[in-house]
Design a protein around this motif. Structure first.
Motif, PDB file in Angstrom:
ATOM      1  N   TYR A   1     -74.645 -16.512  64.163  1.00 48.40           N
ATOM      2  CA  TYR A   1     -74.361 -17.699  63.339  1.00 48.40           C
ATOM      3  C   TYR A   1     -74.064 -17.306  61.912  1.00 48.40           C
ATOM      4  O   TYR A   1     -73.099 -17.885  61.419  1.00 48.40           O
ATOM      5  CB  TYR A   1     -75.861 -18.180  63.220  1.00 48.40           C
ATOM      6  CG  TYR A   1     -75.794 -19.289  62.309  1.00 48.40           C
ATOM      7  CD1 TYR A   1     -75.304 -20.691  62.459  1.00 48.40           C
ATOM      8  CD2 TYR A   1     -76.502 -19.302  60.915  1.00 48.40           C
ATOM      9  CE1 TYR A   1     -75.534 -21.579  61.508  1.00 48.40           C
ATOM     10  CE2 TYR A   1     -76.589 -20.119  60.007  1.00 48.40           C
ATOM     11  CZ  TYR A   1     -75.941 -21.270  60.362  1.00 48.40           C
ATOM     12  OH  TYR A   1     -76.172 -22.199  59.703  1.00 48.40           O
TER      13      TYR A   1
ATOM     14  N   ALA B   1     -72.642 -25.412  67.312  1.00 43.47           N
ATOM     15  CA  ALA B   1     -73.478 -24.319  67.309  1.00 43.47           C
ATOM     16  C   ALA B   1     -74.282 -24.154  66.136  1.00 43.47           C
ATOM     17  O   ALA B   1     -73.780 -24.333  64.939  1.00 43.47           O
ATOM     18  CB  ALA B   1     -72.717 -22.907  67.389  1.00 43.47           C
TER      19      ALA B   1
ATOM     20  N   LEU C   1     -80.623 -23.410  68.158  1.00 44.36           N
ATOM     21  CA  LEU C   1     -79.647 -22.945  68.952  1.00 44.36           C
ATOM     22  C   LEU C   1     -80.075 -22.573  70.314  1.00 44.36           C
ATOM     23  O   LEU C   1     -79.511 -22.853  71.404  1.00 44.36           O
ATOM     24  CB  LEU C   1     -78.853 -21.901  68.308  1.00 44.36           C
ATOM     25  CG  LEU C   1     -77.791 -21.042  68.951  1.00 44.36           C
ATOM     26  CD1 LEU C   1     -76.588 -21.761  69.337  1.00 44.36           C
ATOM     27  CD2 LEU C   1     -77.557 -19.541  68.510  1.00 44.36           C
TER      28      LEU C   1
END
Ligand code: PHE
Length: 447
Positions: free
Chosen positions: A36, A282, A288
């Motif tokens: 991420y 996302a 997530l």
């Protein structure tokens, strides 16, 4: 009471030790956080910064901690007492504190991953296909019985393994679990990259965008690198205390850093291609993992199987990190309190499990918030944003300026010419690491 250092246990093999240390390093941070932040801070450009950070800073501090532990052959508190004296054991206490507190909530999340392995075949796919993945997660975490039961199971596994000792418990399990983790990861990457539309995710994840690099990105890389390598929490000191004299530590450190970084980068190759292929958003962290990804799996053929594999991957990553957290606390009880390993594992393990109950309950709203944060998030903040950076700064300062001679003996034990980076390493410990960690400390203090 520097008890058992005479007949101290040791790792059974170099491979086993590396698997155990990599097991500690590879954790939830690699799988739900690294991809991420990489996507957020410029993809491939961030990966380059991250590589520089872990190679220069991360491996330096890891080597420093291994050196301290191997020299002292004691737990983190005893190590600072023996090598530093004075008030230095306080830094060791910080390690003990972090191990205790982090494990209490880390086991809660490990429990979730275990539950989701079963749920993959128990209705999760159907619910996710019907747009109800968020409801499933909400219902799960707000059911106090399930939240506590899975936390208890995760803690029982961790206690059972640490009870069996360094080579007979942690090493033996990690020698099986870490290669398994790697195989599952490769399987999931192949699945993800062969989905139609995968390139868009790949492009987002890895195409370098240097315009997104900023001082903020650099600090994110430092923070992530330290967390991911399990530094500044007494873990590496503790694992190092069970190392034999004849191991060449710079190379082992390099291997562990490389494995940890490879897994982090590979995790993004699972997540982004899949998420982009199915056009879902996302994010990071629990959202997530427990909400978005089930939706993705539900859309692919044999989704339940891949969902199971993914949660098994997370479970292995989490549980092998949890072993190292309990080991810090258990080694403390053995060396400082003179307890047996069995008593240490059981008593400390149960105490940590009890401290985890508020965390387990807090996510579902069954425990009062602490100044606006869930109990779990508050524990995470105190350890990672406050205690860990202070411990990291003090540790690198200690090795760089005070315990210099001993450190030199340890890291160049194969002859000085065999560690060509000694001077660089020393100055990283002296100046670069304390300054960089100081910066993440200051910027991370916002509650
Ligand atoms: N290194 C682990 C990860 O990346 C986290 C962790 C930190 C584990 C500290 C143990 C101790 O998730």
């Amino acid at each position: 009471m520097e008890g058992n250092s005479g007949n101290r246990e040791q790792w059974g093999s170099r491979f086993g030790f590396i698997m155990a240390a990599a097991g500690s390093a590879v954790g939830l941070g690699n799988i739900w956080r690294f991809p991420y932040i990489t996507g957020k801070y410029g993809g491939g450009a961030f990966v380059l910064v991250y590589l520089a950070v872990v190679i220069v800073l991360g491996s330096s501090l890891m080597l420093a901690e291994f050196a301290m532990g191997r020299r002292a052959k004691l737990d983190s508190v005893g190590t600072f007492r023996k090598l530093g004296g004075g008030a230095w054991p306080i830094v060791g206490w910080m390690g003990f504190f972090c191990g205790f507190v982090i494990l209490s909530y880390y086991a809660v999340i490990a429990g979730w991953t275990l539950a989701y392995m079963f749920k993959s075949f128990g209705g999760l796919m159907e619910a996710a296909a019907a747009g109800k993945a968020g409801d499933v997660f909400g219902a799960f975490v707000s059911d106090p019985v399930q939240a506590i039961a899975y936390h208890g199971v995760a803690m029982a596994i961790v206690i059972g393994v640490v009870y069996r000792g360094i080579s007979g418990g942690i090493e033996k399990s990690c020698k099986i679990l870490m290669p398994a983790l790697f195989l599952i990861l490769v399987l999931l990457i192949i699945r993800s990259l062969t989905l139609p539309g995968a390139e868009a995710g790949l492009r987002f994840y890895l195409l370098p965008d240097f315009s997104k690099l900023s001082s903020e990105a650099f600090l994110a890389a430092v923070g992530q690198g330290f967390y991911s390598l399990s530094l500044a929490m007494g873990i590496i000191i503790t694992y190092g205390s069970y190392l034999g004299k004849h191991e060449y530590m710079p190379k082992m450190t390099g291997t562990i850093v490389m494995l940890d970084t490879a897994v982090a980068i590979m995790a993004g190759l699972v997540i982004f291609p899949a998420v982009f292929a199915f056009g879902v958003d996302a994010g990071a962290g629990p959202g997530l993992t427990f909400v978005t990804l089930p939706i993705v799996f539900a859309k692919m053929p044999m989704g339940a199987f891949f969902s199971f594999a993914f949660f098994a991957l997370l479970f292995i990553a989490a549980i092998t990190s949890a072993f190292s957290l309990l080991e810090v606390v258990v080694t403390f009880a053995i060396d400082e309190l003179g307890w047996s390993r069995a008593k240490s594992a059981i008593v400390m393990g149960i105490a940590i499990a009890v401290l985890g109950i508020p965390s387990a309950l807090s996510v579902g709203g069954h425990f009062p918030k602490i100044c606006g944060k869930d109990f779990l998030d508050a524990m995470d903040f105190i350890t990672n944003n406050a205690v860990m950076p202070i411990g990291g700064m003090l540790t690198s300062f200690f090795v760089g300026w005070l315990w210099t001679k001993g450190a030199k003996d340890e890291v160049t034990n194969f002859g000085e010419h065999d560690f060509p980076f000694y001077t660089v390493w020393l100055w990283v410990c002296r100046v670069v690491a304390p300054v960089c960690i100081g910066l993440i400390f200051i910027t991370g203090l916002k509650w």
